[in-house]
Design an enzyme around this catalytic site. Sequence first.
Site, PDB file in Angstrom:
ATOM      1  N   LYS A  92       1.079  -1.008  -0.246  1.00 60.02           N
ATOM      2  CA  LYS A  92      -0.110   0.182   0.419  1.00 60.02           C
ATOM      3  C   LYS A  92       0.859   1.227   0.578  1.00 60.02           C
ATOM      4  O   LYS A  92       0.145   2.219  -0.665  1.00 60.02           O
ATOM      5  CB  LYS A  92      -1.052   0.168   1.353  1.00 60.02           C
ATOM      6  CG  LYS A  92      -1.717  -1.036   1.583  1.00 60.02           C
ATOM      7  CD  LYS A  92      -3.552  -0.865   0.676  1.00 60.02           C
ATOM      8  CE  LYS A  92      -4.121  -2.567   0.898  1.00 60.02           C
ATOM      9  NZ  LYS A  92      -3.696  -3.530   1.257  1.00 60.02           N
TER      10      LYS A  92
HETATM   11  C1  LIG Z   1      -4.410  -4.523  -0.047  1.00 57.51           C
HETATM   12  C2  LIG Z   1      -3.368  -6.081   0.235  1.00 57.51           C
HETATM   13  C3  LIG Z   1      -4.111  -6.856  -1.091  1.00 57.51           C
HETATM   14  C4  LIG Z   1      -5.138  -6.488  -1.963  1.00 57.51           C
HETATM   15  O1  LIG Z   1      -4.629  -6.118  -2.920  1.00 57.51           O
HETATM   16  P1  LIG Z   1      -6.144  -5.112  -4.322  1.00 57.51           P
HETATM   17  O2  LIG Z   1      -4.896  -4.257  -5.009  1.00 57.51           O
HETATM   18  O3  LIG Z   1      -6.885  -5.125  -2.775  1.00 57.51           O
HETATM   19  O4  LIG Z   1      -6.213  -6.189  -4.798  1.00 57.51           O
HETATM   20  C5  LIG Z   1      -3.084  -7.971  -0.794  1.00 57.51           C
HETATM   21  N1  LIG Z   1      -2.033  -8.354   0.433  1.00 57.51           N
HETATM   22  C6  LIG Z   1      -1.529  -6.993   1.005  1.00 57.51           C
HETATM   23  C7  LIG Z   1      -0.277  -7.586   1.954  1.00 57.51           C
HETATM   24  C8  LIG Z   1      -2.506  -6.030   1.330  1.00 57.51           C
HETATM   25  O5  LIG Z   1      -2.540  -5.352   2.042  1.00 57.51           O
END
Ligand SMILES: *Cc1c(COP(=O)(O)O)cnc(C)c1O
Length: 498
Positions: A112
């Site tokens: 993120k």
């Molecule tokens: C948010 C997240 C995901 C999922 O990503 P999306 O863009 O919502 O599909 C996968 N792994 C981790 C560690 C995340 O924080």
Amino acid sequence: MNYKSTRDKSINITSAQAIAQGLSTEGGLFVPDALPKITENDVLALCDKSYADRAFDIFKLFLTDFTDEEIRNCVTKAYGDNFDTESIAELSHLLTGTYILELWHGPTCAFKDMALQILPHLLTVSAKKTVPDKEIAILVATSGDTGKAALEGFKNVEGTTISVFYPEEGVSDMQKRQMATQEGNNVFVCAVKGNFDDCQNGVKAIFTDKEISKALEENGIMLSSANSINWGRLCPQIVYYISAYADLVKNEEIKYGEKINIVVPTGNFGNILAAYYAKEMGLPVNKLICASNANNVLTDFIKTGVYDKNRKFYTTVSPSMDILISSNLERLLYHLSGEDTELINKWFGLLKDEGKYEVSPQVKEKISQLFYAGCCSDDDTKAAINDCFDSYSYLMDTHTAVAYKVYSDYKKETGDETKTVIASTANPYKFGAAVYSAVGGDCSGLDEFTIIEKLEEKTGTTIPQPLAATKNKEVRFKGVIEREAMPKAVTDFLNNQK
Ligand SMILES: *Cc1c(COP(=O)(O)O)cnc(C)c1O
């Protein structure tokens, strides 16, 4: 380039408006009106550039109402020594033809950060262009990763404040510690008695409360969200797929033009959608492989064309993918249906009313050409962590392990030997207990810090500095409140900031 809404043909706005507004008023998501193309020369030109310079080139294609200087400022602030590797998005070689794209070298150790380190800067530039003289107050309800990444992104960013609410019992010990020790002079963190839905409903109630917005307006404050449907979060994610391809060419793993597969552990469909955009822009990509945990609504959808959220919700060891509504899927369906806003309104109306819709045979066919989908259980996830560590001495987190397992299923099923990049979305120490038990450790009776120290000892890997540091940091936020007290908590915080 302008932006349209997936649900209303008449909307035509600039990128600054799309980013400042976040979501279209009728509920649609903002999408670029035509995707820019990248050529062989464009990609080759990236090879010798820094990540920030690569991001600059890609952003220029999408944010055509930003000046070069504005974009330059944003990428320079976002992609520097706040990451613990110079390459920012590090491409790691697992075995011949299989690569791990480590997207977790930022301040919170999860992918993120790739978007949330730059969103605050994109947002303040966008707000200056569209709503000058307003202070932006970000509200976030979080079940873990997003809250911390948003706090780190927005901390001390001038012209903004950020308030984060999390469910008292709904996040891991490490996540709680990371948030409670948050630094910065414009941040507020509070636990809420209840679950994630209570937090989210509380935040929504604040957004829609006319009295609150009037009072804030008089104070020159505008509420906004750092939600993953904001175009300002999606655009930065396109960059690292193109960047990874440039690195493969630069390292002579491939020649330009050779197609690669991309595997993405998927929740809200943002990360894999960014890979789709990169492919549509002209990046040589073969299959997009969508990996889910036991919450496999996307696996079924991609295989059958029926999206059905009426199913049991599982709490898994890959919690950031525990999701039944993948919001960003709406953008994909908009593009694949030939930008048919009527169809999108029909399908997402059905999703809202009945929790279920079925796409047309044409759209279903396009999806199956582009995507492969698979899912796996918690046991499979842990076995994958152990197997990968045994075979390659490479320690993965639980989300990446889902992708690894689904990719090995894909290879067995299809025999496809195309070179492949697996998106790695979190550092393994973020999910220490699950990872430690996967490699044979016994966590019973141990606290989070002891577990990660034992994991370090057992695997010879290193606890990332930002996680280790939370141990001795001052706890700044101890508040636990009822959901009904959230509006007052936010307004008190904002009034004190003035
Ligand atoms: C948010 C997240 C995901 C999922 O990503 P999306 O863009 O919502 O599909 C996968 N792994 C981790 C560690 C995340 O924080």
